[in-house]
Design an enzyme around this catalytic site. Structure first.
Site, PDB file in Angstrom:
ATOM      1  N   ASP A  20       0.644  -1.432   0.006  1.00 16.04           N
ATOM      2  CA  ASP A  20      -0.029   0.144  -0.090  1.00 16.04           C
ATOM      3  C   ASP A  20       0.729   1.289  -0.090  1.00 16.04           C
ATOM      4  OD1 ASP A  20       1.012  -0.282   2.529  1.00 16.04           O
ATOM      5  OD2 ASP A  20      -0.765   0.160   3.550  1.00 16.04           O
ATOM      6  N   ASN A  87      -2.365 -18.412 -24.714  1.00 15.39           N
ATOM      7  CA  ASN A  87      -3.717 -18.368 -25.116  1.00 15.39           C
ATOM      8  C   ASN A  87      -4.487 -17.637 -24.092  1.00 15.39           C
ATOM      9  OD1 ASN A  87      -6.317 -19.140 -26.335  1.00 15.39           O
ATOM     10  ND2 ASN A  87      -5.405 -21.226 -26.871  1.00 15.39           N
ATOM     11  N   ASP A  95       3.844  -9.146  -9.089  1.00 16.72           N
ATOM     12  CA  ASP A  95       4.704  -8.201  -8.296  1.00 16.72           C
ATOM     13  C   ASP A  95       6.175  -8.580  -8.156  1.00 16.72           C
ATOM     14  OD1 ASP A  95       2.113  -6.795  -6.691  1.00 16.72           O
ATOM     15  OD2 ASP A  95       2.000  -8.940  -6.964  1.00 16.72           O
ATOM     16  N   HIS A 117       1.647 -14.471   0.918  1.00 15.16           N
ATOM     17  CA  HIS A 117       1.301 -13.769   2.048  1.00 15.16           C
ATOM     18  C   HIS A 117       1.989 -14.459   3.441  1.00 15.16           C
ATOM     19  CE1 HIS A 117      -0.981 -11.043   0.342  1.00 15.16           C
ATOM     20  NE2 HIS A 117      -1.543 -12.000  -0.370  1.00 15.16           N
ATOM     21  N   ALA A 163      -1.344 -30.299 -18.566  1.00 13.00           N
ATOM     22  CA  ALA A 163      -2.501 -29.433 -18.127  1.00 13.00           C
ATOM     23  C   ALA A 163      -2.945 -29.899 -16.394  1.00 13.00           C
ATOM     24  CB  ALA A 163      -3.661 -29.674 -18.836  1.00 13.00           C
ATOM     25  N   ARG A 183       5.237 -33.356 -11.003  1.00  9.21           N
ATOM     26  CA  ARG A 183       6.653 -34.177 -10.846  1.00  9.21           C
ATOM     27  C   ARG A 183       7.047 -34.368 -12.229  1.00  9.21           C
ATOM     28  NH1 ARG A 183       6.964 -35.335  -5.476  1.00  9.21           N
ATOM     29  NH2 ARG A 183       4.990 -35.306  -4.021  1.00  9.21           N
TER      30      ARG A 183
END
Length: 211
Positions: A20, A87, A95, A117, A163, A183
């Protein structure tokens, strides 16, 4: 507006920081305006889209193509190599720094996360407290649909990620990997010279030259 070096250093330090910060919020707001404009381009506005991509991302290589919509925390912390294709619905929690190597292909709904976090509950009560670790994707990588890549991960050149995988640790070059957690299943090898998927044989004109 150029992102202040102090802000960039904070995000790339690997330490806990507050998101912030006034300068940080102002710089991020400008990036969000560019992202909005990029996603709002019409299919026929390719020149405009390319110009916006070069302004939005840290770098945007020759022949790169990211299908809108793209979702990003920043955009400027992501470096897109030559001939990268992504895609729709690529999500960049960038960040921290994201590097995507040349000729990499990214399926739909892929999420690349550099930020988390703290585990410690009292620090997490303040939702603006976070840390960021870089994600590095090598050249000629194929990332399948719905893959999630977590902070600090490096993926080696030529590797295929199946996927729906959750990539929480580094992957070496020249392997096929999949799963939750992801893996290594096998190296890319002789079988792949002749078969493009399972038992489907590669036919001319796509045969590899003789070794």
């Amino acid at each position: 507006m150029t992102v202040p070096q102090r802000v960039t250093d904070m995000m790339r330090s690997g330490d806990i920081y507050r998101c912030d910060d006034r300068e940080m919020l102002a710089a991020q707001r400008e990036q969000m305006e560019l992202l909005y404009d990029f996603n709002a381009t019409r299919p026929g506005e390719q020149s405009k889209r390319l110009d916006l991509a070069r302004r939005l991302f840290g770098s945007y290589g020759e022949g790169a193509w990211l299908e809108p919509p793209v979702h990003a925390n920043w955009g400027c912390n992501t470096y897109v190599g030559d001939y990268v294709y992504a895609n729709f619905n690529l999500t960049l929690v960038d960040d921290g720094k994201v590097e995507i190597g040349a000729h990499t292909m990214i399926g739909p709904n892929v999420t690349i996360v550099t930020t988390g976090h703290p585990i410690r509950p009292d620090l997490r009560r303040d939702p603006v407290t976070q840390y960021s670790l870089p994600v590095t994707i090598g050249e000629n990588v194929w990332i399948g649909a719905n893959v999630t890549i977590l902070p600090g991960v490096t993926i080696g050149d030529n590797t295929v990620v199946g996927a729906n995988s959750l990539v929480s640790h580094d992957l070496p070059a020249d392997v096929v990997a999949y799963g939750t957690p992801c893996r290594v299943a096998r190296p890319i090898g002789e079988h792949d010279r002749d078969y493009y998927w399972r038992d489907r044989r590669i036919r001319p004109p796509f045969d590899w030259p003789a070794a």
